[in-house]
Design an enzyme around this catalytic site. Sequence first.
Site, PDB file in Angstrom:
ATOM      1  N   LYS A  31       5.105   4.587 -15.858  1.00  0.00           N
ATOM      2  CA  LYS A  31       4.025   5.182 -16.658  1.00  0.00           C
ATOM      3  C   LYS A  31       4.496   5.486 -18.075  1.00  0.00           C
ATOM      4  O   LYS A  31       5.651   5.887 -18.270  1.00  0.00           O
ATOM      5  CB  LYS A  31       3.557   6.494 -16.014  1.00  0.00           C
TER       6      LYS A  31
ATOM      7  N   ALA B 137       0.824  -1.212   0.000  1.00  0.00           N
ATOM      8  CA  ALA B 137       0.000   0.000   0.000  1.00  0.00           C
ATOM      9  C   ALA B 137       0.855   1.259   0.000  1.00  0.00           C
ATOM     10  O   ALA B 137       0.488   2.269  -0.601  1.00  0.00           O
ATOM     11  CB  ALA B 137      -0.919  -0.012   1.220  1.00  0.00           C
TER      12      ALA B 137
ATOM     13  N   TYR C 146       9.639  11.024 -15.977  1.00  0.00           N
ATOM     14  CA  TYR C 146      10.457  11.590 -14.898  1.00  0.00           C
ATOM     15  C   TYR C 146      11.944  11.579 -15.261  1.00  0.00           C
ATOM     16  O   TYR C 146      12.741  12.229 -14.592  1.00  0.00           O
ATOM     17  CB  TYR C 146      10.312  10.811 -13.581  1.00  0.00           C
TER      18      TYR C 146
ATOM     19  N   ASP D 176       7.431   3.759  -7.418  1.00  0.00           N
ATOM     20  CA  ASP D 176       6.646   4.349  -8.498  1.00  0.00           C
ATOM     21  C   ASP D 176       7.496   5.370  -9.250  1.00  0.00           C
ATOM     22  O   ASP D 176       7.988   6.332  -8.669  1.00  0.00           O
ATOM     23  CB  ASP D 176       5.417   5.070  -7.938  1.00  0.00           C
TER      24      ASP D 176
ATOM     25  N   GLY E  77       7.788   7.205  -4.025  1.00  0.00           N
ATOM     26  CA  GLY E  77       7.694   8.040  -5.219  1.00  0.00           C
ATOM     27  C   GLY E  77       9.018   8.712  -5.542  1.00  0.00           C
ATOM     28  O   GLY E  77       9.772   9.073  -4.635  1.00  0.00           O
TER      29      GLY E  77
END
Length: 305
Positions: A74, A15, A49, A44, A19
Amino acid sequence: MNNLITLNNGVRIPAVGFGVFQSAPEETATAVETALKAGYRHIDTAAGYGNEREVGEGIRRSGIDPADVTIETKVWVSDYGFDETLHAFDKSATKLGVSQIDVFILHQPMPQHFERTVQAYRALERLLANGQVRAIGVSNFMPHHLAALRKETTTVPAINQVELHPYFTQSAVQRADADLGIVTQAWSPIGGITFYPGWGENRKSVMEDDTIAGIAASHGKTPAQVMLRWHLQQGRSVIPKSTNPERIAQNIDVLDFELDATDLAAIDGLDRGVRGGPDPDAVDPSTWDVEIPEADTVTSATESS
Ligand code: A2P
């Protein structure tokens, strides 16, 4: 040390993830290594980025088996389209140094070019069917983007990663996600976003909020820990970013206390309904001048320094 969230296809992810948005490439490998040693098992990142290679380096340096780490990244909008997104997978996997990506998501809807968004998502479905990714999802999708995507594709996204903190609680997005069985994942979960175009002179970090400071004091915790606990108790995944070792450790140390219903309601009541980040409906390939380099043209910041 970390609790798990089960996604709609049965895949379980920690959970609390780590980042690395706005972590400079030269800081990222060290931050990731520190986070993994502190107990994080979920990182993540994003092609956009510019630090996927350093994330891979941080994992390798930690000595922890990459198979034990949930890696989420992503696809950037300039790589949307079916073949383009399949190629984006190759670029990201190569930079990360893995053959399989755990969670692969679309970074933004492209409302002006929604057909390319749909084609990109169909590529994610193909990657999922091939076993190259374990779960697929989206980011920054509002309820109408989710509805439009659902009409054109068959796989319900496992995750929708959106800006979400006590000053911007996105109740409509949370409801739409819950109705579809999508896990809401909070970016900027402690409100650390650095641009607040809609807030003008009144901008104030949620980390300085008096209500949260009061709740934190009553539990002997920090404001960041209270906000992260608020997310977890409401079933959200979080990906706090930090490059500071003490704060990295603090942000995962959030399982030994419980907020009560009054605390949760007080935090929910702080919502200002104004986002700090960009409006997803306004995003277009021309919004940011970002192209994702091929894997063989990227030099690691840590290798080159
Ligand atoms: P730093 O990297 O110096 O720790 P978010 O993930 O919500 O966007 O927040 C990230 C921002 O919040 C970064 O500026 C980060 O700075 C800072 N930050 C991260 N963890 C904490 C914490 N526990 N307390 C205060 N600030 C934090």
